[in-house]
Write an enzyme that holds these catalytic residues in place. Structure first.
Site: not given
Ligand code: IPE
Ligand code: IPE
Ligand code: MG
Length: 243
Positions: A20, A37, A131
């Protein structure tokens, strides 16, 4: 359950990661979220390399949640494109590196080109054994449990079910539960990842945003894991007496 595993200075056998912070990483740099991303995928490659180097047997990563469809359409579209590109770019090397790739979650809803690549990659790597890489795509922990329950109801074979039998209906069937969960990006929640499987997993939260997660962060998480005593409900003396 193996009560002493992990309390004896070992690395995790099964590492799981909620990757995240990509969006916030991009925001800090005043660049589009998609760049977060893109750089996040490089951090993912590095985490896979880390597991190969450290002989970690299983890595489970959260790439796209069931709830992520609710993001702006354009972000979802760009993410799907990045997943396609990432498979094209990394499939061959992952296979050479003897990585077995398993997708968990409902991939049936993805567009055909991505679905095809997912199926091909799964087939190509199915006999690899250095792995196991579980990639959670369109995955939700609650959904996984409900899908399992519906299968059981449909089969109409069981009146009662044990934990061992139930395990077989889940996506991570036959694979040991995660020993360590890392969540990057500062949030302290599970966001519907592996809810059932994380029952006794050690959890390490890092404020570092995913694209900046490097070996140092991964080693710090493993060092944290080494300090944990896994008691599984017992008391400390029972665990030390076993060692
Ligand atoms: C969790 O992250 C999903 C992934 C890392 C793929 P999110 O960014 O979607 O989670 P929330 O919405 O902050 O809980
Ligand atoms: C995690 O990073 C990737 C996915 C959920 C696909 P985020 O896109 O949630 O990044 P933040 O949380 O907005 O910084
Ligand atoms: Mg996120």
């Amino acid at each position: 359950m193996n009560a002493d595993k992990g309390s004896d200075n070992h690395l995790p056998h099964h590492l799981s990661i909620i990757m995240d912070g990509n969006g916030r990483w991009a925001k800090q740099k005043k660049i589009p979220r998609v760049m977060g991303h893109k750089n996040g995928i490089d951090a993912t490659s590095n985490a896979i390399e880390f597991c190969l180097k450290e002989n970690i047997a299983v890595l489970s990563i959260y790439a796209f949640s069931s709830e992520n469809w609710q993001r702006p359409k354009n972000e979802v579209r760009l993410l799907m494109g990045l997943f396609l590109d990432a498979i094209d770019k990394h499939a061959k090397q992952l296979h050479i590196n003897n990585v077995k790739i398993i997708f968990i979650g409902d991939i049936s809803v993805f567009q055909d080109p991505l679905k095809e690549k997912i199926k091909k990659l799964t087939k190509l790597t199915k006999n690899n054994d250095k792995l196991i890489l579980n990639i959670a795509m369109n995955y939700g922990g609650q959904q996984e449990i409900i899908i399992a329950v519906n299968k059981i109801l449909q089969e109409n074979k069981h009146k009662k079910i044990t934990i061992e039998q139930f395990d077989k209906y889940l996506d991570l069937d036959q694979i040991a539960k995660p020993d360590l969960l890392i969540r990057s990006g500062g949030e302290r929640r599970l966001s519907n990842f592996l809810l059932y499987h994380l029952a006794y997993t050690e959890i390490y939260f890092s404020d570092i945003l995913w694209p900046d997660v490097d070996d140092k962060v991964l080693y710090d998480a493993c060092d944290f894991y080494k300090t944990r005593q896994r008691r599984y409900g017992k008391i400390a003396q029972q665990i030390t007496a076993n060692n």
